[in-house]
Scaffold this motif. Structure first.
Motif, PDB file in Angstrom:
ATOM      1  N   ALA A 158       1.013  -1.014  -0.106  1.00  0.00           N
ATOM      2  CA  ALA A 158       0.002  -0.518  -0.503  1.00  0.00           C
ATOM      3  C   ALA A 158       0.789   1.151   0.056  1.00  0.00           C
ATOM      4  O   ALA A 158       0.540   2.337  -0.479  1.00  0.00           O
ATOM      5  CB  ALA A 158      -1.911  -0.186   0.670  1.00  0.00           C
ATOM      6  N   TYR A 159       2.014   1.461   0.663  1.00  0.00           N
ATOM      7  CA  TYR A 159       3.268   2.486   0.954  1.00  0.00           C
ATOM      8  C   TYR A 159       3.053   2.551  -0.330  1.00  0.00           C
ATOM      9  O   TYR A 159       3.803   3.761  -1.323  1.00  0.00           O
ATOM     10  CB  TYR A 159       3.958   2.166   1.861  1.00  0.00           C
ATOM     11  N   LEU A 160       3.880   1.636  -0.936  1.00  0.00           N
ATOM     12  CA  LEU A 160       4.059   1.425  -3.050  1.00  0.00           C
ATOM     13  C   LEU A 160       3.370   2.429  -4.017  1.00  0.00           C
ATOM     14  O   LEU A 160       3.240   3.204  -4.406  1.00  0.00           O
ATOM     15  CB  LEU A 160       5.038   0.073  -3.380  1.00  0.00           C
ATOM     16  N   LEU A 161       2.108   2.140  -3.497  1.00  0.00           N
ATOM     17  CA  LEU A 161       1.089   2.239  -4.153  1.00  0.00           C
ATOM     18  C   LEU A 161       0.835   3.827  -3.716  1.00  0.00           C
ATOM     19  O   LEU A 161       0.473   5.152  -4.813  1.00  0.00           O
ATOM     20  CB  LEU A 161      -0.496   1.467  -4.146  1.00  0.00           C
ATOM     21  N   LYS A 162       0.375   4.471  -2.235  1.00  0.00           N
ATOM     22  CA  LYS A 162       0.067   5.684  -2.471  1.00  0.00           C
ATOM     23  C   LYS A 162       1.551   6.737  -2.496  1.00  0.00           C
ATOM     24  O   LYS A 162       1.587   8.146  -3.056  1.00  0.00           O
ATOM     25  CB  LYS A 162       0.132   5.654  -0.843  1.00  0.00           C
ATOM     26  N   GLY A 163       2.748   5.676  -2.717  1.00  0.00           N
ATOM     27  CA  GLY A 163       3.720   6.956  -2.365  1.00  0.00           C
ATOM     28  C   GLY A 163       3.626   7.065  -4.093  1.00  0.00           C
ATOM     29  O   GLY A 163       4.467   8.666  -4.660  1.00  0.00           O
ATOM     30  N   GLN A 164       3.860   6.116  -4.817  1.00  0.00           N
ATOM     31  CA  GLN A 164       3.852   5.937  -6.162  1.00  0.00           C
ATOM     32  C   GLN A 164       2.965   7.447  -6.551  1.00  0.00           C
ATOM     33  O   GLN A 164       2.861   8.418  -7.264  1.00  0.00           O
ATOM     34  CB  GLN A 164       3.249   5.599  -7.078  1.00  0.00           C
ATOM     35  N   ASN A 165       2.021   7.536  -6.349  1.00  0.00           N
ATOM     36  CA  ASN A 165       0.424   8.134  -6.651  1.00  0.00           C
ATOM     37  C   ASN A 165       0.812   9.599  -5.785  1.00  0.00           C
ATOM     38  O   ASN A 165       0.920  10.895  -6.723  1.00  0.00           O
ATOM     39  CB  ASN A 165      -1.008   8.142  -5.391  1.00  0.00           C
ATOM     40  N   PHE A 166       1.260  10.038  -4.246  1.00  0.00           N
ATOM     41  CA  PHE A 166       1.904  11.063  -3.994  1.00  0.00           C
ATOM     42  C   PHE A 166       2.918  11.863  -4.964  1.00  0.00           C
ATOM     43  O   PHE A 166       2.710  13.238  -5.021  1.00  0.00           O
ATOM     44  CB  PHE A 166       2.803  11.292  -2.581  1.00  0.00           C
ATOM     45  N   ILE A 167       3.856  11.042  -5.152  1.00  0.00           N
ATOM     46  CA  ILE A 167       4.478  11.428  -5.908  1.00  0.00           C
ATOM     47  C   ILE A 167       4.217  12.558  -7.836  1.00  0.00           C
ATOM     48  O   ILE A 167       4.687  13.731  -7.722  1.00  0.00           O
ATOM     49  CB  ILE A 167       5.758  10.737  -6.503  1.00  0.00           C
ATOM     50  N   LEU A 168       2.954  11.424  -8.093  1.00  0.00           N
ATOM     51  CA  LEU A 168       3.115  11.738  -9.611  1.00  0.00           C
ATOM     52  C   LEU A 168       1.889  13.553  -9.627  1.00  0.00           C
ATOM     53  O   LEU A 168       1.568  13.979 -10.202  1.00  0.00           O
ATOM     54  CB  LEU A 168       2.585  10.527 -10.489  1.00  0.00           C
ATOM     55  N   ILE A 191       9.852  15.871   0.006  1.00  0.00           N
ATOM     56  CA  ILE A 191      10.930  16.310  -0.805  1.00  0.00           C
ATOM     57  C   ILE A 191      10.609  15.709  -1.958  1.00  0.00           C
ATOM     58  O   ILE A 191      11.478  16.197  -3.236  1.00  0.00           O
ATOM     59  CB  ILE A 191      12.145  16.150  -0.279  1.00  0.00           C
ATOM     60  N   TRP A 192      10.650  14.295  -2.385  1.00  0.00           N
ATOM     61  CA  TRP A 192      10.144  13.841  -3.500  1.00  0.00           C
ATOM     62  C   TRP A 192       9.503  14.374  -4.043  1.00  0.00           C
ATOM     63  O   TRP A 192       9.357  14.156  -5.785  1.00  0.00           O
ATOM     64  CB  TRP A 192      10.753  12.533  -3.366  1.00  0.00           C
ATOM     65  N   ALA A 193       8.532  15.160  -4.384  1.00  0.00           N
ATOM     66  CA  ALA A 193       7.453  14.908  -4.197  1.00  0.00           C
ATOM     67  C   ALA A 193       7.350  16.942  -4.660  1.00  0.00           C
ATOM     68  O   ALA A 193       6.496  17.316  -5.340  1.00  0.00           O
ATOM     69  CB  ALA A 193       5.993  14.690  -3.922  1.00  0.00           C
ATOM     70  N   ASP A 194       7.963  17.366  -3.744  1.00  0.00           N
ATOM     71  CA  ASP A 194       7.924  19.082  -4.042  1.00  0.00           C
ATOM     72  C   ASP A 194       8.963  19.136  -6.146  1.00  0.00           C
ATOM     73  O   ASP A 194       9.207  19.187  -6.428  1.00  0.00           O
ATOM     74  CB  ASP A 194       9.053  19.842  -3.431  1.00  0.00           C
ATOM     75  N   PRO A 195       7.489  20.224  -6.898  1.00  0.00           N
ATOM     76  CA  PRO A 195       7.206  20.327  -8.189  1.00  0.00           C
ATOM     77  C   PRO A 195       8.572  21.409  -8.102  1.00  0.00           C
ATOM     78  O   PRO A 195       9.349  21.611  -9.050  1.00  0.00           O
ATOM     79  CB  PRO A 195       6.571  20.839  -8.290  1.00  0.00           C
ATOM     80  N   GLY A 196       9.052  22.339  -7.229  1.00  0.00           N
ATOM     81  CA  GLY A 196       9.983  22.753  -7.569  1.00  0.00           C
ATOM     82  C   GLY A 196      11.909  22.356  -7.461  1.00  0.00           C
ATOM     83  O   GLY A 196      12.256  23.207  -8.097  1.00  0.00           O
TER      84      GLY A 196
END
Length: 380
Positions: A87-97, A153-158
């Motif tokens: 679930a964390y792998l799926l949530k993580g991918q969704n969060f970053i994208l 950090i990984w999801a930050d678009p900046g």
């Protein structure tokens, strides 16, 4: 008497009182309820989620264990933490994208494992416990903050986007939970997670979420607007009377149900192991131990208002496994919790039908557990 001397004597008396074991808080009033079991469907023993916000997974794992018992007769202790890791792998991918705009918490929905299982399957706890050596309980108090900090950090678009998260996220999970095996032995046979799922008769597409709200059409699927539905899973919508009929029919026909409900209510009492809705709001807390009338007529509109005003929220998942009755013949649902056998009533909550009618968010069950007429209305 001088003020300082008076104050000293008061403090000394308070100190002595605090140290005196005879001044412990009085015990809670004894419960007036006397319960007898009507039936309990096959289920594995109560477990303890420890210091992890993963009730959704313990609920779903327990539900799937009962499904395996129903389908094959095999008693399997499933690995909750394998589902949590996936679930964390799926949530993580969704969060970053989604550049950090989606939900990334410990919580989840009962259907989360059903999203991961078609690709990642399932495994027994004997193959993957999800604890590091020396851990006595599930404790994610350090893992989750580290995950969240890294994800932000990984999801930050900046910041310049790289694929570092594809290695970093699994590395953090492995650090705290250990590495899940690609294959494992179970009762003398070697399995992969996918072959283990297939061997035990679980088909994720056979399970459905059922709920009851009036801001969407009845008999149609819709995406339920609750925070835990981060995967945008669909829920079939029924009128409230039919929603309750599904729960009762399924249980009476041998099907257990996973449950999402509001557990932060005065009438929800782990201390007494009951959940009820007092007819008089002034008795909201005493209804847990003192026999008295419950709210008799919970309408579809009242349920909707409680939901829309956030007085009913999804904060706990459990597993409905049977029915009990009190000394006056009133029937309750027997609900398996995940706070250990010493909590509630040997690990179970007895939840009244009015409480489920008002405070449950949804149930998940096998589609064969639906009454034929309702299944036809839903096109299942």
């Amino acid at each position: 008497m001088p003020f300082y001397r008076h104050s000293f004597l008061i403090l000394a008396a308070a100190f002595l009182s605090a140290c005196d074991s005879n001044h412990e808080p009085p015990p809670p009033p004894p419960s007036e309820y006397r319960f007898t079991e009507i039936f309990t469907l096959p289920a594995m023993p109560v477990e303890d989620q420890g210091r992890s916000g993963t009730c959704w997974c313990f609920s779903t794992s327990s539900f799937l264990e009962s499904e395996i018992l129903r389908l094959t007769g095999d008693s399997v202790d499933l690995s909750e933490m394998y589902f949590v890791q996936n679930a964390y792998l799926l949530k993580g991918q969704n969060f970053i994208l989604r550049q950090g705009t989606s939900r990334f918490t410990e919580g989840g929905s009962n259907h989360d494992p059903l999203f991961s299982m078609p690709v990642l399957g399932m495994m027994p706890e004997s193959a993957y416990l999800g604890k590091n050596v020396g851990d006595s309980v599930f404790d994610h108090s350090k893992m989750y903050p580290e995950l969240l900090d890294s994800m932000q950090i990984w999801a930050d678009p900046g910041k310049k986007r790289t694929a570092a998260w594809k290695l970093g996220l699994p590395a953090i999970l492995e650090k705290y939970m250990g590495k899940a095996p690609e294959t494992f032995d179970y009762k003398g046979t070697k399995y992969s997670p996918s072959s283990f799922m297939a061997h035990h008769g679980i088909q994720p597409r056979d399970y459905v979420n059922i709920t009851s709200f009036i801001h969407h059409p009845f008999y149609k699927p819709f995406i339920l607007e609750i925070p835990a539905n981060h995967l945008n899973g669909e829920f079939y919508n029924l009128p409230l009377d039919e929603y309750m009929a599904v729960i009762n029919y399924a249980l009476d026909s041998g099907f257990t149900l996973a449950l999402d409900t509001d557990a932060i209510e005065p009438g929800f009492s782990p201390q007494y192991g009951v959940a009820m809705v007092a007819a008089d709001p002034k008795n909201a807390e005493t209804v847990a131990w003192k026999v008295q009338p419950e709210m008799a007529d919970i309408s579809q509109q009242y349920r909707q208002e409680e939901f829309e005003n956030l007085r009913t929220v999804d904060d706990h998942n459990m597993h409905i496994v049977g029915k009990v009755k009190d000394q006056h013949g009133k029937v309750y649902f027997k609900v398996k919790n995940s706070w250990g056998e010493k909590s509630c009533i040997n690990g179970f909550m007895y939840m009244s039908q009015p409480y489920i009618r008002l405070k449950s968010i949804y149930v998940m069950l096998h589609k064969n557990g639906l009454p034929a007429d309702i299944r036809a209305k839903l096109g299942l």
